[in-house]
Design an enzyme around this catalytic site. Structure first.
Site, PDB file in Angstrom:
ATOM      1  CG  HIS A   7      25.683 -40.006  45.886  1.00 23.26           C
ATOM      2  ND1 HIS A   7      26.448 -40.741  45.539  1.00 23.26           N
ATOM      3  CD2 HIS A   7      25.999 -39.055  47.016  1.00 23.26           C
ATOM      4  CE1 HIS A   7      26.776 -40.965  46.448  1.00 23.26           C
ATOM      5  NE2 HIS A   7      27.209 -39.763  47.363  1.00 23.26           N
ATOM      6  CD  GLU A  34      26.286 -35.227  47.696  1.00 21.83           C
ATOM      7  OE1 GLU A  34      26.927 -35.156  48.806  1.00 21.83           O
ATOM      8  OE2 GLU A  34      26.474 -35.477  46.707  1.00 21.83           O
ATOM      9  CG  ASP A  36      30.776 -34.775  47.571  1.00 17.11           C
ATOM     10  OD1 ASP A  36      30.595 -34.263  48.969  1.00 17.11           O
ATOM     11  OD2 ASP A  36      30.528 -35.298  46.447  1.00 17.11           O
ATOM     12  CG  HIS A  49      33.558 -37.863  46.899  1.00 16.39           C
ATOM     13  ND1 HIS A  49      34.865 -38.811  47.456  1.00 16.39           N
ATOM     14  CD2 HIS A  49      32.566 -37.761  48.115  1.00 16.39           C
ATOM     15  CE1 HIS A  49      34.098 -39.537  48.243  1.00 16.39           C
ATOM     16  NE2 HIS A  49      33.170 -38.791  48.462  1.00 16.39           N
ATOM     17  CD  GLU A  98      29.993 -35.091  51.876  1.00 17.04           C
ATOM     18  OE1 GLU A  98      30.950 -35.137  52.098  1.00 17.04           O
ATOM     19  OE2 GLU A  98      28.715 -35.129  51.568  1.00 17.04           O
TER      20      GLU A  98
END
Length: 239
Positions: A7, A34, A36, A49, A98
């Site tokens: 993450h 992962e 953003d 993020h 994301e």
């Protein structure tokens, strides 16, 4: 065994979304990375993020008002750079991206993401490419947009709460993977069983405590998104 997704990199010990955090995640044996993504003022996808730069850099204010060259001065990574890191791992890597909403540029983030992935040859699975891309969002409209722009890519509907009217037999807009937060899983463990019974995959975020790893394992999740990929992977292998 579920796959282990780092993450924002190995962000428990190192700055999130930093090169060092992703390098450590790869050394830890993470199955995936992962991130953003947000758009810079001049249309580049950077890893961040928050809407604001304040928490994770020496900068201040919205990242969307800065150019890429200005953001590079703050050591922000680009998605291009993360893809090259993943390709340099020498083994299969799941890249989970994301798109953040709301944002200043709205649907442009999905259009830019699709164009970038197409340039890298990643809009559809390629057996000769060890990098596999999955796209995610809390926004059902963003998930739908990615289905229209890159229908071959797996899509995750992220959720903190159970959306009104959600039927586990059918996630919004054709998503086949559910991404519930850990707090939701703790409150409603039966949701995971129902989603799995309907044929959906389930990736849970953000699972850092080993007792929670055991919980989600007992529910049969397919992916564990964690800030501690090394510790989680070691725990899974010891079971």
């Amino acid at each position: 065994m579920p796959i282990v997704i780092a993450h924002r990199g190995a962000s428990f010990a190192l700055p999130e979304h930093s090169r060092q955090a992703y390098e450590q995640a790869l050394l830890d044996g993470a199955d995936g990375l992962e991130c953003d993504v947000r758009l810079s003022r001049d249309g580049h996808l950077v890893l961040l993020h928050d809407r604001l730069l304040d928490r994770t850099s020496a900068g201040r204010g919205p990242a969307s008002k800065r150019t890429l060259s200005e953001l590079r001065e703050l050591d922000l990574l680009t998605l291009d750079e993360l893809i090259e890191m993943a390709r340099g791992a020498g083994r299969p890597i799941q890249l989970m991206i994301e798109t953040k909403h709301p944002n200043r540029y709205g649907q442009a983030v999905e259009y830019r993401l699709t164009a970038l992935l197409r340039r890298h040859g990643l809009t559809r699975p390629d057996p000769d490419d060890q990098v596999r891309v999955t796209v995610m969002s809390f926004s059902p409209l963003a998930v739908r947009r990615m289905r229209q722009l890159a229908p071959a890519l797996p899509r995750v509907q992220l959720m903190e709460l159970i959306p009104p009217g959600l039927k586990p037999s059918r996630l919004p807009f054709g998503a086949r993977i559910a991404g519930p937060g850990l707090s939701l899983v703790r409150r409603r463990p039966e949701l995971i069983r129902r989603l799995k019974a309907c044929g959906h995959q389930v990736y849970v975020w953000t699972v850092n405590d080993l007792a929670d790893v055991d919980l989600v394992m007992s529910l049969g999740v397919d992916g564990i998104i964690t800030d501690r990929p090394g510790a989680v992977r070691e725990h899974l292998l010891s079971r």
